[in-house]
Design a protein around this motif. Sequence first.
Motif, mmCIF file in Angstrom:
data_model
loop_
_atom_site.group_PDB
_atom_site.id
_atom_site.type_symbol
_atom_site.label_atom_id
_atom_site.label_comp_id
_atom_site.label_asym_id
_atom_site.label_seq_id
_atom_site.Cartn_x
_atom_site.Cartn_y
_atom_site.Cartn_z
ATOM 1 N N LEU A 38 0.835 -1.202 0.000
ATOM 2 C CA LEU A 38 0.000 0.000 0.000
ATOM 3 C C LEU A 38 0.869 1.250 0.000
ATOM 4 O O LEU A 38 2.001 1.222 0.465
ATOM 5 C CB LEU A 38 -0.878 0.036 1.267
ATOM 6 C CG LEU A 38 -1.494 -1.274 1.760
ATOM 7 C CD1 LEU A 38 -2.205 -1.055 3.095
ATOM 8 C CD2 LEU A 38 -2.484 -1.815 0.720
ATOM 9 N N VAL A 39 0.332 2.342 -0.513
ATOM 10 C CA VAL A 39 0.966 3.654 -0.313
ATOM 11 C C VAL A 39 -0.081 4.579 0.292
ATOM 12 O O VAL A 39 -1.285 4.388 0.095
ATOM 13 C CB VAL A 39 1.524 4.277 -1.621
ATOM 14 C CG1 VAL A 39 2.698 3.464 -2.145
ATOM 15 C CG2 VAL A 39 0.445 4.418 -2.681
ATOM 16 N N SER A 40 0.395 5.598 1.014
ATOM 17 C CA SER A 40 -0.530 6.474 1.736
ATOM 18 C C SER A 40 -1.019 7.643 0.895
ATOM 19 O O SER A 40 -1.872 8.405 1.352
ATOM 20 C CB SER A 40 0.138 7.001 3.009
ATOM 21 O OG SER A 40 1.257 7.807 2.669
ATOM 22 N N GLY A 41 -0.472 7.799 -0.328
ATOM 23 C CA GLY A 41 -0.925 8.922 -1.143
ATOM 24 C C GLY A 41 -0.151 9.035 -2.439
ATOM 25 O O GLY A 41 0.547 8.098 -2.845
ATOM 26 N N LYS A 77 4.976 10.553 2.742
ATOM 27 C CA LYS A 77 4.213 9.395 2.270
ATOM 28 C C LYS A 77 4.791 8.108 2.855
ATOM 29 O O LYS A 77 5.980 8.036 3.166
ATOM 30 C CB LYS A 77 4.257 9.316 0.737
ATOM 31 C CG LYS A 77 3.606 10.524 0.060
ATOM 32 C CD LYS A 77 2.103 10.583 0.201
ATOM 33 C CE LYS A 77 1.540 11.981 -0.036
ATOM 34 N NZ LYS A 77 2.010 12.627 -1.266
ATOM 35 N N LEU A 102 -6.007 0.458 4.775
ATOM 36 C CA LEU A 102 -6.428 1.523 3.857
ATOM 37 C C LEU A 102 -7.466 2.430 4.526
ATOM 38 O O LEU A 102 -7.411 3.658 4.388
ATOM 39 C CB LEU A 102 -7.013 0.923 2.576
ATOM 40 C CG LEU A 102 -6.002 0.403 1.560
ATOM 41 C CD1 LEU A 102 -6.731 -0.271 0.404
ATOM 42 C CD2 LEU A 102 -5.105 1.534 1.048
ATOM 43 N N MET A 114 -5.753 4.740 6.973
ATOM 44 C CA MET A 114 -4.997 5.797 6.291
ATOM 45 C C MET A 114 -5.933 6.826 5.675
ATOM 46 O O MET A 114 -5.707 8.028 5.779
ATOM 47 C CB MET A 114 -4.061 5.194 5.245
ATOM 48 C CG MET A 114 -2.890 4.430 5.893
ATOM 49 S SD MET A 114 -1.490 4.149 4.765
ATOM 50 C CE MET A 114 -2.084 2.761 3.835
ATOM 51 N N ARG A 115 -7.003 6.348 5.041
ATOM 52 C CA ARG A 115 -7.905 7.287 4.340
ATOM 53 C C ARG A 115 -8.656 8.196 5.305
ATOM 54 O O ARG A 115 -9.124 9.268 4.926
ATOM 55 C CB ARG A 115 -8.892 6.507 3.466
ATOM 56 C CG ARG A 115 -8.197 5.956 2.224
ATOM 57 C CD ARG A 115 -9.116 5.067 1.395
ATOM 58 N NE ARG A 115 -8.407 4.533 0.236
ATOM 59 C CZ ARG A 115 -8.759 3.434 -0.415
ATOM 60 N NH1 ARG A 115 -9.827 2.741 -0.018
ATOM 61 N NH2 ARG A 115 -8.064 3.020 -1.452
ATOM 62 N N GLY A 119 -3.407 10.649 4.626
ATOM 63 C CA GLY A 119 -3.551 9.380 3.915
ATOM 64 C C GLY A 119 -4.797 9.306 3.059
ATOM 65 O O GLY A 119 -5.213 8.220 2.644
ATOM 66 N N ASN A 133 -5.449 9.822 0.044
ATOM 67 C CA ASN A 133 -5.312 9.185 -1.274
ATOM 68 C C ASN A 133 -4.640 7.818 -1.199
ATOM 69 O O ASN A 133 -4.061 7.341 -2.182
ATOM 70 C CB ASN A 133 -4.525 10.098 -2.212
ATOM 71 C CG ASN A 133 -5.257 11.391 -2.499
ATOM 72 O OD1 ASN A 133 -6.455 11.383 -2.778
ATOM 73 N ND2 ASN A 133 -4.562 12.512 -2.384
ATOM 74 N N ALA A 134 -4.693 7.192 -0.031
ATOM 75 C CA ALA A 134 -4.052 5.884 0.141
ATOM 76 C C ALA A 134 -4.615 4.878 -0.862
ATOM 77 O O ALA A 134 -5.793 4.932 -1.223
ATOM 78 C CB ALA A 134 -4.264 5.385 1.564
ATOM 79 N N ARG A 185 -4.010 0.642 -2.600
ATOM 80 C CA ARG A 185 -3.281 -0.615 -2.713
ATOM 81 C C ARG A 185 -2.637 -0.637 -4.088
ATOM 82 O O ARG A 185 -3.321 -0.462 -5.104
ATOM 83 C CB ARG A 185 -4.234 -1.788 -2.562
ATOM 84 C CG ARG A 185 -3.495 -3.077 -2.815
ATOM 85 C CD ARG A 185 -4.242 -4.286 -2.363
ATOM 86 N NE ARG A 185 -3.394 -5.451 -2.637
ATOM 87 C CZ ARG A 185 -3.705 -6.667 -2.303
ATOM 88 N NH1 ARG A 185 -4.844 -6.913 -1.670
ATOM 89 N NH2 ARG A 185 -2.892 -7.670 -2.571
#
Lengths: 359, 359
Positions: free
Chosen positions: B182-185, B293, B307, B310-311, B316, B318-319, B321
């Motif tokens: 995953l990324v946070s944004g 990020k 997710l 984070m969202r 976050g 724009n988090a 997968r």
Amino acid sequence: MNAHVRLSGVRPLDKAAGRVELIHGAGGKAMAQLIEEIFARHFQMIGTGDDGAVLPSLGLNERLVMATDAHVVSPIFFPGGDIGMLSVFGTVNDVAVMGARPLWLAAAFILEEGFPLADLDRIAASMAKAAREANVAIVTGDTKVVEKGKGDGIFIITTGAGALPEGIAPTGAGAKPNDAVLVSGTMGDHGMAIMSARADMNGLEAGMGFVSSVVSDAAPLHDLIARLFAAGIEIHALRDPTRGGLGATVNEITFQSGVGMLLEEAAIPVLPEVAAACEFLGIDPFYLANEGKLVVVCPEAAADAALAVMRAHPLGKNAARIGTIGIVSDTRPLVELRTRLGGRLILDWLSGDPLPRIC
Amino acid sequence: MNAHVRLSGVRPLDKAAGRVELIHGAGGKAMAQLIEEIFARHFQMIGTGDDGAVLPSLGLNERLVMATDAHVVSPIFFPGGDIGMLSVFGTVNDVAVMGARPLWLAAAFILEEGFPLADLDRIAASMAKAAREANVAIVTGDTKVVEKGKGDGIFIITTGAGALPEGIAPTGAGAKPNDAVLVSGTMGDHGMAIMSARADMNGLEAGMGFVSSVVSDAAPLHDLIARLFAAGIEIHALRDPTRGGLGATVNEITFQSGVGMLLEEAAIPVLPEVAAACEFLGIDPFYLANEGKLVVVCPEAAADAALAVMRAHPLGKNAARIGTIGIVSDTRPLVELRTRLGGRLILDWLSGDPLPRIC
């Protein structure tokens, strides 16, 4: 120091003729290789590959001490040492004069594009040796590269962490009237070694030849300090007289403690060759930096015991009592120096800067 | 940061038109004044006047985490931030991605002779603001000055210490097959903001005008990370994709963990203006640095919860997968990227350096 990985299929660094390139600071494979083949090979890093190091717990009654120091000494190799050794001992000593046992170091490098990899390897080896001598581990780090002309070869910034036992808290603010002022050895050796190295670089060997035997006193002071505490000596102020020399340190102590100080010029140890060079150059050894010396302020009654402890240690064999706190004509926080001829003068902080980038 | 004293009878620094001089690094009165009027005024230093800071004990079951980072970003002021803010958030994030609660920072400054005191004051104020935002204290420091032409204005080296609770130890080495990535944004904002600032400096406003709205994402990630742990999410690898961007970070994780990774290009969030600028410049946003990020690797079963956490956080929103661990054609630690058109390519570490001094 992230990005430490075992790289496969990559040609080893050319540590003989290679140079630092911008790519070595770019967070990619070349940086990982630099870290692996130079830093990780020399240092006992913890959690290489991660962004930091996880460290063991301190003792139950211990507090954490942190100190940081940027090292920009020029030249980077000088009689008696180099920037690598200095970057370890300088920060170890900052932690140790707080009364703490130095344990861990973080090391950040700012490299100039074109810096020889051979020098970097030699400096990393010197740091590793110094860390073993000071009984600390270099646990984490960082590497940045700046363009040619935007730095000066190598800057090393170390941050130390150590453990401070309960009940110990020497600062610069604890000096009391009638306390004794001691030093652990000769003043000005490091500063004169750097001046000598610069004179050599500038082709002034003829004029400065007589100081070429002076070497830096750079050394780790943690063991000497531990022995003072182990002997039960009450210490009111403890400092290592680095930048600005003895002059800066005694003024810091008097300012912080709100006391005066009287020093005896004749009692302050200075190597004959340093004294001669200072006379020739018209400078004062009391403003030259030291990198392996202590200034100790303790009760009058503890002075002889403190001197005995220091003199029994290799780093304190020239220890001397150089003055007394509070015996001044008024209550201003001034340092007076009784000269060899019996006159008195104010030993102020140096207001000029004869020697930038001494450490 | 020694030599902090209350100075009397000294003219205040000219913070409007004054400049850093070599004397400000010489360990004397001028250095003490610089520390007092700029650094000590902005920072909550502990034990100013001494060579280090004595810190409170950690909790009984907490371990110490240390991380260090040299900041050499150019230009020092850029859209969305400056070198001071970056020097705080960069190190706070290095401590936080180790799973620790950031607590204290040491800050060392390497200043070039002639650097404007107004800029130094502005940067110190920005560091203080960033430290308040990240809930850390700048407790100790050091200042060195190098001659004009031997540095580049200002370098800031920060070292962070934090407390790691028992049982938490995310590293880059914990990724397991079938884990979610995953990324946070959005990726590349900081790198593009720096490129845009450099284009402005170089008078290329015309060509780069369309990216002028991109600002750095520099932000402290400790709170977002704390929420992930508080939600009980099992985290196998945690990293902030700074230098070298997402490309470097995912390759570090696969190398350290000995796994492969498959990413879906279409799933990786990139701001439209960053994507457009990258296309125009012929560079890849996945190699551009981020400063606020996260890359999170967690079990497949925890991905949706991670997710959601984070969202729900401003940092976050724009988090996304972006991929999966271990689904590669062989067991080599490679990162494959499935492109928008359905092809597959190796997302290697960047081997060139399009953007030195990004942080």
